[in-house]
Design a protein around this motif. Structure first.
Motif, PDB file in Angstrom:
ATOM      1  N   ALA A 145      -0.203   6.112   3.836  1.00 56.23           N
ATOM      2  CA  ALA A 145       0.919   5.450   3.161  1.00 56.23           C
ATOM      3  C   ALA A 145       1.776   4.830   4.248  1.00 56.23           C
ATOM      4  O   ALA A 145       1.979   5.440   5.306  1.00 56.23           O
ATOM      5  CB  ALA A 145       1.732   6.459   2.353  1.00 56.23           C
ATOM      6  N   PRO A 146       2.285   3.619   4.070  1.00 53.10           N
ATOM      7  CA  PRO A 146       3.165   3.041   5.092  1.00 53.10           C
ATOM      8  C   PRO A 146       4.349   3.973   5.361  1.00 53.10           C
ATOM      9  O   PRO A 146       5.041   4.396   4.432  1.00 53.10           O
ATOM     10  CB  PRO A 146       3.615   1.721   4.458  1.00 53.10           C
ATOM     11  N   VAL A 173       8.059  -4.874   2.100  1.00 55.14           N
ATOM     12  CA  VAL A 173       6.751  -4.219   2.025  1.00 55.14           C
ATOM     13  C   VAL A 173       6.328  -4.003   0.572  1.00 55.14           C
ATOM     14  O   VAL A 173       5.139  -4.024   0.248  1.00 55.14           O
ATOM     15  CB  VAL A 173       6.735  -2.893   2.823  1.00 55.14           C
ATOM     16  N   GLU A 174       7.309  -3.839  -0.327  1.00 58.01           N
ATOM     17  CA  GLU A 174       6.977  -3.659  -1.736  1.00 58.01           C
ATOM     18  C   GLU A 174       6.705  -4.985  -2.436  1.00 58.01           C
ATOM     19  O   GLU A 174       5.718  -5.125  -3.163  1.00 58.01           O
ATOM     20  CB  GLU A 174       8.108  -2.910  -2.443  1.00 58.01           C
ATOM     21  N   ARG A 175       7.553  -5.981  -2.214  1.00 54.77           N
ATOM     22  CA  ARG A 175       7.419  -7.249  -2.926  1.00 54.77           C
ATOM     23  C   ARG A 175       6.311  -8.121  -2.375  1.00 54.77           C
ATOM     24  O   ARG A 175       5.630  -8.821  -3.117  1.00 54.77           O
ATOM     25  CB  ARG A 175       8.734  -8.020  -2.890  1.00 54.77           C
ATOM     26  N   VAL A 176       6.126  -8.102  -1.054  1.00 52.46           N
ATOM     27  CA  VAL A 176       5.145  -8.998  -0.435  1.00 52.46           C
ATOM     28  C   VAL A 176       3.785  -8.322  -0.297  1.00 52.46           C
ATOM     29  O   VAL A 176       2.755  -8.909  -0.610  1.00 52.46           O
ATOM     30  CB  VAL A 176       5.651  -9.501   0.929  1.00 52.46           C
ATOM     31  N   LEU A 177       3.754  -7.085   0.190  1.00 53.58           N
ATOM     32  CA  LEU A 177       2.487  -6.382   0.378  1.00 53.58           C
ATOM     33  C   LEU A 177       2.060  -5.582  -0.847  1.00 53.58           C
ATOM     34  O   LEU A 177       0.933  -5.123  -0.927  1.00 53.58           O
ATOM     35  CB  LEU A 177       2.577  -5.461   1.599  1.00 53.58           C
ATOM     36  N   GLY A 178       2.994  -5.376  -1.762  1.00 51.41           N
ATOM     37  CA  GLY A 178       2.639  -4.650  -2.975  1.00 51.41           C
ATOM     38  C   GLY A 178       2.547  -3.151  -2.806  1.00 51.41           C
ATOM     39  O   GLY A 178       1.906  -2.469  -3.612  1.00 51.41           O
ATOM     40  N   VAL A 221       8.438   6.083  -4.437  1.00 50.99           N
ATOM     41  CA  VAL A 221       7.381   5.665  -5.345  1.00 50.99           C
ATOM     42  C   VAL A 221       7.943   4.599  -6.280  1.00 50.99           C
ATOM     43  O   VAL A 221       9.010   4.789  -6.880  1.00 50.99           O
ATOM     44  CB  VAL A 221       6.833   6.853  -6.152  1.00 50.99           C
ATOM     45  N   VAL A 222       7.230   3.491  -6.378  1.00 44.11           N
ATOM     46  CA  VAL A 222       7.652   2.379  -7.234  1.00 44.11           C
ATOM     47  C   VAL A 222       6.623   2.214  -8.342  1.00 44.11           C
ATOM     48  O   VAL A 222       5.413   2.166  -8.088  1.00 44.11           O
ATOM     49  CB  VAL A 222       7.780   1.074  -6.431  1.00 44.11           C
TER      50      VAL A 222
END
Length: 225
Positions: A145-146, A173-178, A221-222
Motif C-alpha cells: 500500500a502506498p 495519489v487518490e484522484r490521479v493514481l486511484g 481507506v477511500v
C-alpha cells in the motif's frame, strides 16, 4: 476535498486546479522537470524524458526532487530534529545522499514517490512529503500500500505546512493514481505527526513496536473513488 490543489494530467501534460466545487481550470505550470548530469554537463532529458506531477496547495508547491534540491534536502536530513522520533541518529551526508536517490528512484520505478515541498511565495524548500514503497516486510495488510511520509524543515514547523502538504499529496495519489488505501507509521511519542495523520483522515489499525520504538500504524481507506 481536502485542499485546493494542482494535479498533473498525463494526457495533456498540463496541470489543473481543483477548486472547492471540484471543477478544473488550466494553470501555467510545466509538468516536466530537468536534471543536468554532473559528469557531462548535459541535460539528462537528452537521454531520457523525465516527467512528474506538480501539485499546488494554497501555500505550497510539490514536485519530484531534482539534483539541485540535494543541498537543502541534506541540510534537513542531517539536522538531528529530522529523526527525533526514529530509531536512527542524525544522518551523515552519505546517508542523506542514499535516501535522496531512493526518493527520486521511486518515481522512475513506481510512478509515485516523495515530493520536494516549496513555499509558493518565496520558492523556499520547506520539506518532503509523499508516498513510498519501503519494503518493510510487515505483511499483506501493510506492504505494497502506498506509505505516506513527511518531514518539514525545523525552521518552518508549527505553521500547519505538514497537514497542508500531506493533504495535497493524498488528494493527488487518490484522484490521479486511484489509490483506495494508503498507510503510514508514526511514533507513538510523535503527537504532532499523529495529529497530522488524523486530520487527513488516517485511522489507527494497529499499535506495535517498530524498530525499537512504540508505533501507531494508520490507514486511510477511500470508498467509491
Amino acid at each position: 476535498m481536502l485542499y485546493d490543489l494542482v494535479r498533473h494530467d498525463d494526457a495533456a501534460s498540463t496541470a489543473f486546479l481543483f477548486d472547492a466545487a471540484t471543477t478544473t481550470r488550466p494553470v501555467e505550470q510545466p509538468a516536466t522537470f530537468h536534471c543536468v548530469s554532473p559528469l557531462s554537463g548535459r541535460p539528462f532529458d537528452e537521454l531520457i524524458a523525465i516527467r512528474g506531477p506538480v501539485v499546488e496547495t494554497r501555500r505550497l508547491r510539490l514536485r519530484p526532487m531534482e539534483m539541485d534540491d540535494f543541498k537543502d534536502f541534506e541540510a534537513m536530513m542531517c539536522d538531528p530534529s529530522a529523526l527525533a522520533y526514529s530509531h536512527k541518529s542524525a544522518m551523515g551526508s552519505d546517508e542523506a545522499w542514499t535516501r535522496f536517490l531512493r526518493q527520486v528512484g521511486h518515481w522512475h520505478l513506481l510512478g509515485y514517490g516523495p515530493f520536494a515541498v516549496f513555499d509558493r511565495e518565496t520558492d523556499e524548500f520547506v520539506g518532503e512529503v509523499g508516498f513510498g514503497q519501503f519494503n518493510r516486510n510487515l505483511g499483506g495488510h501493510f506492504d505494497w500500500a502506498p506509505e505516506a511520509c513527511w518531514t518539514i524543515v525545523k525552521g518552518r514547523q508549527n505553521e500547519g505546512l505538514a497537514t497542508e502538504a500531506v493533504a495535497g499529496a493524498v488528494t493527488w495519489v487518490e484522484r490521479v493514481l486511484g489509490a483506495t488505501r494508503t498507510v503510514c507509521i508514526v511514533s507513538a511519542d510523535n503527537i504532532a505527526s499523529i495529529r497530522v495523520a488524523e486530520k487527513i483522515g488516517f485511522r489507527p489499525f494497529k499499535r506495535s513496536e517498530f524498530k525499537g520504538f512504540p508505533a501507531v500504524f494508520f490507514e486511510r481507506v477511500v470508498i467509491g473513488l
